[in-house]
Design a protein around this motif. Structure first.
Motif, mmCIF file in Angstrom:
data_model
loop_
_atom_site.group_PDB
_atom_site.id
_atom_site.type_symbol
_atom_site.label_atom_id
_atom_site.label_comp_id
_atom_site.label_asym_id
_atom_site.label_seq_id
_atom_site.Cartn_x
_atom_site.Cartn_y
_atom_site.Cartn_z
ATOM 1 N N ARG A 80 0.780 -1.235 -0.291
ATOM 2 C CA ARG A 80 0.145 0.029 0.021
ATOM 3 C C ARG A 80 0.970 1.240 0.007
ATOM 4 O O ARG A 80 0.463 2.090 -0.184
ATOM 5 C CB ARG A 80 -0.964 0.065 1.287
ATOM 6 N N VAL A 81 2.142 1.253 0.255
ATOM 7 C CA VAL A 81 3.002 2.126 0.731
ATOM 8 C C VAL A 81 3.844 2.893 -0.604
ATOM 9 O O VAL A 81 4.435 1.814 -1.138
ATOM 10 C CB VAL A 81 3.820 1.997 1.624
ATOM 11 N N SER A 82 3.967 3.956 -1.039
ATOM 12 C CA SER A 82 4.931 4.365 -1.972
ATOM 13 C C SER A 82 5.536 5.599 -1.136
ATOM 14 O O SER A 82 5.010 6.256 -0.361
ATOM 15 C CB SER A 82 4.253 5.115 -3.236
ATOM 16 N N VAL A 83 6.918 5.384 -1.333
ATOM 17 C CA VAL A 83 7.769 6.279 -0.630
ATOM 18 C C VAL A 83 8.808 7.297 -1.538
ATOM 19 O O VAL A 83 9.306 6.601 -2.536
ATOM 20 C CB VAL A 83 9.035 5.485 0.199
ATOM 21 N N ASP A 84 8.820 8.539 -1.563
ATOM 22 C CA ASP A 84 9.519 9.523 -2.351
ATOM 23 C C ASP A 84 10.642 9.903 -1.193
ATOM 24 O O ASP A 84 10.671 10.424 -0.387
ATOM 25 C CB ASP A 84 8.839 10.372 -2.699
ATOM 26 N N ARG A 85 11.879 9.831 -1.785
ATOM 27 C CA ARG A 85 13.266 10.303 -1.377
ATOM 28 C C ARG A 85 13.273 11.608 -1.645
ATOM 29 O O ARG A 85 13.253 11.734 -2.896
ATOM 30 C CB ARG A 85 14.409 9.467 -1.558
ATOM 31 N N ILE A 86 13.422 12.596 -0.660
ATOM 32 C CA ILE A 86 13.635 14.056 -0.992
ATOM 33 C C ILE A 86 15.034 14.571 -0.918
ATOM 34 O O ILE A 86 15.617 14.002 0.217
ATOM 35 C CB ILE A 86 12.463 14.738 -0.451
ATOM 36 N N THR A 87 15.137 15.493 -1.356
ATOM 37 C CA THR A 87 16.503 16.326 -1.134
ATOM 38 C C THR A 87 16.343 17.787 -1.009
ATOM 39 O O THR A 87 14.912 18.119 -1.725
ATOM 40 C CB THR A 87 17.566 16.255 -1.964
ATOM 41 N N GLN A 88 17.101 18.754 -0.514
ATOM 42 C CA GLN A 88 16.633 20.191 -0.700
ATOM 43 C C GLN A 88 16.337 20.548 -2.126
ATOM 44 O O GLN A 88 15.653 21.480 -2.510
ATOM 45 C CB GLN A 88 17.814 20.911 -0.288
ATOM 46 N N LYS A 89 17.033 19.910 -3.028
ATOM 47 C CA LYS A 89 16.975 20.264 -4.551
ATOM 48 C C LYS A 89 15.332 19.799 -5.213
ATOM 49 O O LYS A 89 14.855 20.288 -6.178
ATOM 50 C CB LYS A 89 17.773 19.708 -5.318
ATOM 51 N N THR A 90 14.974 18.575 -4.552
ATOM 52 C CA THR A 90 13.801 17.677 -5.182
ATOM 53 C C THR A 90 12.367 18.147 -4.472
ATOM 54 O O THR A 90 11.473 17.753 -4.899
ATOM 55 C CB THR A 90 14.087 16.295 -5.502
ATOM 56 N N ARG A 91 12.794 18.553 -3.078
ATOM 57 C CA ARG A 91 11.393 18.534 -2.250
ATOM 58 C C ARG A 91 10.346 19.456 -2.838
ATOM 59 O O ARG A 91 9.075 18.887 -2.520
ATOM 60 C CB ARG A 91 11.864 19.061 -0.931
ATOM 61 N N ASP A 92 10.550 20.315 -3.705
ATOM 62 C CA ASP A 92 9.435 21.365 -4.151
ATOM 63 C C ASP A 92 8.719 20.532 -5.331
ATOM 64 O O ASP A 92 7.396 20.628 -5.107
ATOM 65 C CB ASP A 92 9.994 22.865 -4.688
ATOM 66 N N ALA A 93 9.294 20.082 -6.016
ATOM 67 C CA ALA A 93 8.373 19.096 -7.170
ATOM 68 C C ALA A 93 8.101 17.962 -6.498
ATOM 69 O O ALA A 93 7.148 17.657 -7.042
ATOM 70 C CB ALA A 93 9.836 18.679 -8.182
ATOM 71 N N VAL A 94 8.586 17.437 -5.580
ATOM 72 C CA VAL A 94 7.714 16.171 -4.843
ATOM 73 C C VAL A 94 6.559 16.685 -4.240
ATOM 74 O O VAL A 94 5.537 16.041 -4.303
ATOM 75 C CB VAL A 94 8.830 15.215 -3.987
ATOM 76 N N ARG A 95 6.698 17.899 -3.594
ATOM 77 C CA ARG A 95 5.759 18.409 -2.819
ATOM 78 C C ARG A 95 4.452 18.476 -3.748
ATOM 79 O O ARG A 95 3.202 18.281 -3.503
ATOM 80 C CB ARG A 95 5.942 19.888 -2.197
ATOM 81 N N GLU A 96 4.850 19.294 -4.644
ATOM 82 C CA GLU A 96 3.651 19.660 -5.932
ATOM 83 C C GLU A 96 2.858 18.284 -6.294
ATOM 84 O O GLU A 96 1.865 18.175 -6.530
ATOM 85 C CB GLU A 96 4.376 20.406 -7.047
ATOM 86 N N ALA A 97 3.698 17.245 -6.724
ATOM 87 C CA ALA A 97 3.254 15.999 -7.382
ATOM 88 C C ALA A 97 2.313 15.334 -6.025
ATOM 89 O O ALA A 97 1.436 14.787 -6.579
ATOM 90 C CB ALA A 97 4.451 15.094 -7.818
ATOM 91 N N LEU A 98 2.838 15.249 -4.830
ATOM 92 C CA LEU A 98 1.977 14.731 -3.780
ATOM 93 C C LEU A 98 0.671 15.447 -3.576
ATOM 94 O O LEU A 98 -0.407 14.592 -3.400
ATOM 95 C CB LEU A 98 3.091 14.631 -2.595
ATOM 96 N N GLN A 99 0.880 16.551 -3.628
ATOM 97 C CA GLN A 99 -0.434 17.352 -3.459
ATOM 98 C C GLN A 99 -1.323 17.199 -4.280
ATOM 99 O O GLN A 99 -2.477 16.929 -4.211
ATOM 100 C CB GLN A 99 0.002 18.808 -3.317
ATOM 101 N N ARG A 100 -1.003 17.007 -5.778
ATOM 102 C CA ARG A 100 -1.899 16.703 -6.727
ATOM 103 C C ARG A 100 -2.434 15.342 -6.487
ATOM 104 O O ARG A 100 -3.770 14.914 -6.800
ATOM 105 C CB ARG A 100 -1.049 16.796 -8.194
ATOM 106 N N ARG A 101 -1.657 14.468 -6.258
ATOM 107 C CA ARG A 101 -2.038 12.979 -5.756
ATOM 108 C C ARG A 101 -2.829 12.764 -4.812
ATOM 109 O O ARG A 101 -4.062 12.202 -4.905
ATOM 110 C CB ARG A 101 -0.758 12.065 -5.607
ATOM 111 N N LEU A 102 -2.743 13.457 -3.866
ATOM 112 C CA LEU A 102 -3.664 13.605 -2.713
ATOM 113 C C LEU A 102 -4.964 14.179 -3.073
ATOM 114 O O LEU A 102 -6.124 13.502 -2.481
ATOM 115 C CB LEU A 102 -3.064 13.963 -1.551
ATOM 116 N N LEU A 103 -4.952 15.233 -3.709
ATOM 117 C CA LEU A 103 -6.277 15.583 -4.051
ATOM 118 C C LEU A 103 -7.100 14.849 -5.023
ATOM 119 O O LEU A 103 -8.310 14.571 -4.794
ATOM 120 C CB LEU A 103 -6.136 16.894 -4.874
ATOM 121 N N ARG A 104 -6.270 14.176 -5.900
ATOM 122 C CA ARG A 104 -7.076 13.051 -6.599
ATOM 123 C C ARG A 104 -7.676 11.902 -5.721
ATOM 124 O O ARG A 104 -8.852 11.431 -5.863
ATOM 125 C CB ARG A 104 -6.234 12.331 -7.792
ATOM 126 N N GLU A 105 -6.862 11.437 -4.754
ATOM 127 C CA GLU A 105 -7.397 10.520 -3.898
ATOM 128 C C GLU A 105 -8.719 10.657 -3.259
ATOM 129 O O GLU A 105 -9.267 9.723 -2.757
ATOM 130 C CB GLU A 105 -6.079 10.057 -3.112
#
Length: 313
Positions: free
Chosen positions: A281-306
């Protein structure tokens, strides 16, 4: 802020030589404080041996060949030993992760108890200073602005004189109640320790556990989000918290879960977190200071869809 991020990175480096006291998960499994990776392999090996024996018995009884498990996947590889990367493992990795959670004393059940339609767990991980809590908090704030029902908790650093970190608090969602999670000084000697911090397990449980208790089953519950920041070494000193997390993972009717998992630091792994990451059931995104904004935007879209909403704009 950037200053906080830099302090976190510096403190992580300074604390890397510290040996944590074992969590209750590790004590029950008989692990030493510094043998998390060895413990993961030992549990996996024991579980694999048990499964092999069961399959042999089934083959003898039915005359059919046992089904061979799939290969592991994820960022860090993985496979039948269940030590996958942050993306989890393959089919055998998932089963091994579930068995590891069961070995913690909480038990999470098997695949038959968690149907494919069960709401997902969307988690982030990263080194201290990568911005996990900031990401989780910002996404939760955006969801709340869209009317999504939230419950759970954040951890928040506590700064002392001069801006140095003296501990962490637990802050509940959505009501913002605050209590002690850990402190560098001032807590009783009997409190378990993680690095330089003593952990107030009772204070943490008093706030975090009610925030994670499931609501009555309803359609609205499926449109809500449980926030867990984070599943980490401090929080895992609480056996009751481990059990609550495991119950959430096993429940097919629960809400979407969003939060953070602690990451290995210099090879020091947390077996309970490894087992969660390996679950189907679990998906895990590894973030860094460089990638966290892009990951945040993608997760926000996914959560809204869910939860049945569309992104604005």
């Amino acid at each position: 802020s950037l200053d906080i991020v830099e302090r976190e990175a510096q403190e992580a480096l300074a604390a890397s030589s510290c040996v944590d006291e074992p969590t209750s998960w590790e004590r029950e499994a008989g692990a030493s404080p510094s043998s998390s990776l060895a413990l993961t392999r030992a549990v996996a090996a024991r579980a694999a041996a048990t499964e092999a024996a069961a399959r042999s018995s089934e083959m003898a009884a039915t005359g059919t060949k046992g089904r061979r498990g799939g290969d592991g996947g994820g960022d860090g590889g993985g496979g039948s030993d269940g030590i996958g990367g942050e993306g989890g493992g393959g089919r055998d990795g998932e089963a091994c992760g579930e068995r590891q959670l069961a070995a913690s004393g909480a038990g999470c059940g098997g695949e038959a108890q968690v149907p494919p339609t069960a709401p997902p767990w969307l988690m982030v991980t990263g080194q201290p200073g990568s911005g996990k809590t900031t990401l989780v908090r910002r996404v939760a704030e955006a969801l709340a602005q869209r009317g999504v029902a939230l419950r759970g908790f954040f951890t928040e650093e506590v700064l002392g004189a001069g801006g140095s970190r003296v501990g962490f608090d637990v802050v509940t969602v959505p009501d913002g109640r605050r209590g002690v999670l850990s402190r560098k000084a001032g807590l009783p000697a009997h409190c378990p320790r993680t690095g330089a911090y003593a952990v107030d397990v009772a204070a943490f449980e008093a706030l975090a556990l009610p925030a994670l208790s499931p609501p009555p089953p309803s359609a609205a519950a499926r449109r809500s989000v449980v926030v867990i920041d984070e599943v980490g070494r401090m929080e895992l000193h609480s056996a009751a918290f481990q059990a609550a997390v495991t119950r959430l993972l096993a429940s097919p009717a629960e809400a979407v879960v969003f939060g953070a998992l602690t990451a290995p630091i210099y090879g020091h792994r947390v077996p309970f977190c490894d087992a969660i990451a390996a679950h189907g059931r679990v998906s895990v995104d590894r973030i860094t200071q460089k990638t966290r904004d892009a990951v945040r935007e993608a997760l926000q879209r996914r959560l809204l869809r869910e939860v049945g909403l569309r992104e604005e704009g």
